[in-house]
Design an enzyme around this catalytic site. Structure first.
Site, PDB file in Angstrom:
ATOM      1  N   ASP A 218       3.781  37.738  -2.130  1.00  0.00           N
ATOM      2  CA  ASP A 218       3.957  36.533  -1.317  1.00  0.00           C
ATOM      3  C   ASP A 218       2.581  35.965  -1.013  1.00  0.00           C
ATOM      4  O   ASP A 218       1.565  36.626  -1.210  1.00  0.00           O
ATOM      5  CB  ASP A 218       4.693  36.878  -0.014  1.00  0.00           C
ATOM      6  CG  ASP A 218       4.813  35.679   0.924  1.00  0.00           C
ATOM      7  OD1 ASP A 218       5.319  34.636   0.470  1.00  0.00           O
ATOM      8  OD2 ASP A 218       4.391  35.765   2.082  1.00  0.00           O
ATOM      9  N   SER A 219       2.572  34.750  -0.498  1.00  0.00           N
ATOM     10  CA  SER A 219       1.312  34.107  -0.116  1.00  0.00           C
ATOM     11  C   SER A 219       0.648  34.814   1.056  1.00  0.00           C
ATOM     12  O   SER A 219      -0.482  34.506   1.412  1.00  0.00           O
ATOM     13  CB  SER A 219       1.572  32.648   0.275  1.00  0.00           C
ATOM     14  OG  SER A 219       2.435  32.595   1.400  1.00  0.00           O
TER      15      SER A 219
ATOM     16  N   TYR B   3       0.385  28.957   0.876  1.00  0.00           N
ATOM     17  CA  TYR B   3       0.515  28.303  -0.429  1.00  0.00           C
ATOM     18  C   TYR B   3       1.115  26.903  -0.280  1.00  0.00           C
ATOM     19  O   TYR B   3       0.949  26.059  -1.149  1.00  0.00           O
ATOM     20  CB  TYR B   3       1.431  29.116  -1.346  1.00  0.00           C
ATOM     21  CG  TYR B   3       0.802  30.327  -2.004  1.00  0.00           C
ATOM     22  CD1 TYR B   3      -0.456  30.796  -1.640  1.00  0.00           C
ATOM     23  CD2 TYR B   3       1.491  31.012  -3.004  1.00  0.00           C
ATOM     24  CE1 TYR B   3      -1.007  31.909  -2.242  1.00  0.00           C
ATOM     25  CE2 TYR B   3       0.955  32.127  -3.615  1.00  0.00           C
ATOM     26  CZ  TYR B   3      -0.294  32.580  -3.239  1.00  0.00           C
ATOM     27  OH  TYR B   3      -0.828  33.693  -3.845  1.00  0.00           O
ATOM     28  N   GLY B   4       1.842  26.683   0.804  1.00  0.00           N
ATOM     29  CA  GLY B   4       2.593  25.440   0.974  1.00  0.00           C
ATOM     30  C   GLY B   4       1.756  24.174   1.001  1.00  0.00           C
ATOM     31  O   GLY B   4       2.273  23.084   0.792  1.00  0.00           O
TER      32      GLY B   4
ATOM     33  N   CYS C 108       8.470  34.588  -2.188  1.00  0.00           N
ATOM     34  CA  CYS C 108       7.833  33.390  -1.637  1.00  0.00           C
ATOM     35  C   CYS C 108       8.550  32.180  -2.223  1.00  0.00           C
ATOM     36  O   CYS C 108       8.564  32.005  -3.450  1.00  0.00           O
ATOM     37  CB  CYS C 108       6.356  33.383  -2.035  1.00  0.00           C
ATOM     38  SG  CYS C 108       5.448  31.891  -1.584  1.00  0.00           S
TER      39      CYS C 108
ATOM     40  N   THR D 132       7.754  29.029  -2.027  1.00  0.00           N
ATOM     41  CA  THR D 132       6.803  28.079  -2.600  1.00  0.00           C
ATOM     42  C   THR D 132       6.371  28.512  -3.993  1.00  0.00           C
ATOM     43  O   THR D 132       6.351  27.709  -4.928  1.00  0.00           O
ATOM     44  CB  THR D 132       5.567  27.933  -1.684  1.00  0.00           C
ATOM     45  OG1 THR D 132       6.005  27.505  -0.388  1.00  0.00           O
ATOM     46  CG2 THR D 132       4.582  26.926  -2.227  1.00  0.00           C
TER      47      THR D 132
ATOM     48  N   CYS E 127      11.423  29.522   3.861  1.00  0.00           N
ATOM     49  CA  CYS E 127      10.114  30.157   3.667  1.00  0.00           C
ATOM     50  C   CYS E 127      10.260  31.584   4.162  1.00  0.00           C
ATOM     51  O   CYS E 127      10.827  31.811   5.239  1.00  0.00           O
ATOM     52  CB  CYS E 127       9.039  29.415   4.451  1.00  0.00           C
ATOM     53  SG  CYS E 127       7.445  30.285   4.514  1.00  0.00           S
ATOM     54  N   THR E 128       9.774  32.541   3.395  1.00  0.00           N
ATOM     55  CA  THR E 128      10.009  33.948   3.753  1.00  0.00           C
ATOM     56  C   THR E 128       9.245  34.385   5.000  1.00  0.00           C
ATOM     57  O   THR E 128       9.547  35.436   5.571  1.00  0.00           O
ATOM     58  CB  THR E 128       9.673  34.883   2.571  1.00  0.00           C
ATOM     59  OG1 THR E 128       8.317  34.653   2.142  1.00  0.00           O
ATOM     60  CG2 THR E 128      10.629  34.644   1.410  1.00  0.00           C
ATOM     61  N   HIS E 129       8.282  33.593   5.444  1.00  0.00           N
ATOM     62  CA  HIS E 129       7.617  33.892   6.722  1.00  0.00           C
ATOM     63  C   HIS E 129       8.556  33.645   7.913  1.00  0.00           C
ATOM     64  O   HIS E 129       8.479  34.329   8.929  1.00  0.00           O
ATOM     65  CB  HIS E 129       6.372  33.007   6.917  1.00  0.00           C
ATOM     66  CG  HIS E 129       5.155  33.462   6.187  1.00  0.00           C
ATOM     67  ND1 HIS E 129       4.969  33.249   4.837  1.00  0.00           N
ATOM     68  CD2 HIS E 129       4.033  34.112   6.614  1.00  0.00           C
ATOM     69  CE1 HIS E 129       3.788  33.737   4.476  1.00  0.00           C
ATOM     70  NE2 HIS E 129       3.203  34.272   5.532  1.00  0.00           N
TER      71      HIS E 129
END
Length: 260
Positions: free
Chosen positions: A14-15, A46-47, A77, A79, A188-190
């Site tokens: 992931d980012s 990354y977005g 991720c 994105t 978004c995975t965050h």
């Protein structure tokens, strides 16, 4: 050789720290597998980057995981999936690569009425992949794309429930609170790490969903299809790496894995 492959780890990237929300679902659904996680916090988020930059960073992450012996890779991720999944699969044809996308279909199926908000990065919401999702499912319901620049940074800093992140989310969501909102998609995975704050703001009647379960089901299916699933009866190992090489970021990663 096949046994070695079965015991090889599954790579996640992931980012930054967001993909840990997807890895957490994998640990729950497939606890006997071995895992490697690579968070690229040095280059997060990354977005806000160009598709070319995202692709380049994604290739670097996959190279890292392959060198560590990954038998399959999860792009944890949204994105990176939107910008790079196609090119990654074209280049790495011999390894299963599973991506994640906003769970718009299940969100629309949950309710017969009400609008659906999709919270995601600007990059995810402007990519062709999301436009295709909108074309497929958006005609059945009002879908509100809601870019959230700045939210990833709160989570990368470990601020999951402080006043600053609460105020940020309140400002984002308040303009829509007079509408009938049936569900919110965390694209978004965050964002699952601040799900409780979002739920408090919108109320219990609004369903909040993400794509983690669907991604891990697809991972499981691909491993079974390729006869690559672990046959171990023991709990697998987990190794976490981060491009920042900062002790604090690794400690936060371990903390996030344990949050339910």
């Amino acid at each position: 050789m096949q046994d070695d492959l079965k015991n090889a780890p599954i790579g996640f990237f992931d980012s930054g720290l967001g993909g840990l929300s997807v890895l957490r679902k994998a640990l729950e659904m497939m606890p006997n597998e071995n895992y490697i996680y690579y968070g690229d916090s040095k280059h997060a988020p990354y977005g806000e980057k160009t598709p070319q930059e995202i692709r380049s960073l994604s290739f670097n992450a996959i190279e890292f995981l392959i060198k560590k012996g990954a038998k399959a890779i999860v792009i944890a991720c949204n994105t990176a999936t939107s910008a790079a999944a196609h090119d990654l699969r074209e280049y790495y044809k011999d390894i299963p690569i599973i991506g994640i996308e906003p769970a718009l279909k299940p969100a629309i199926k949950l309710h017969e009425t009400g609008s659906v908000i999709v919270m995601a990065t600007k990059a995810t919401l402007t990519q062709e992949k999301f436009k295709n999702l909108m074309d497929k499912y958006g005609e059945h319901r009002e879908v509100i794309p809601l870019p959230c620049p700045g939210l990833v940074e709160f989570i990368e800093a470990g601020d999951l429930e402080g006043e600053d992140v609460k105020n940020f989310l309140r400002e984002k969501l308040n303009p829509y609170m007079d509408r009938e909102i049936s569900s919110i998609v965390l694209g978004c995975t965050h964002y699952p790490f601040v799900k409780d704050v979002i739920q408090d703001l919108v109320g219990e009647k609004v369903d909040i969903i993400d794509g983690s379960s669907g991604t891990i089901r697809e991972l499981k299916r691909r491993l079974e299809e390729n006869n690559m699933e672990s046959e171990s009866k023991k709990k697998g190992n987990l190794d976490i790496f981060n491009s920042l090489e900062d002790k604090k970021i690794l400690e936060l990663s371990k903390k996030l894995i344990e949050i339910k």
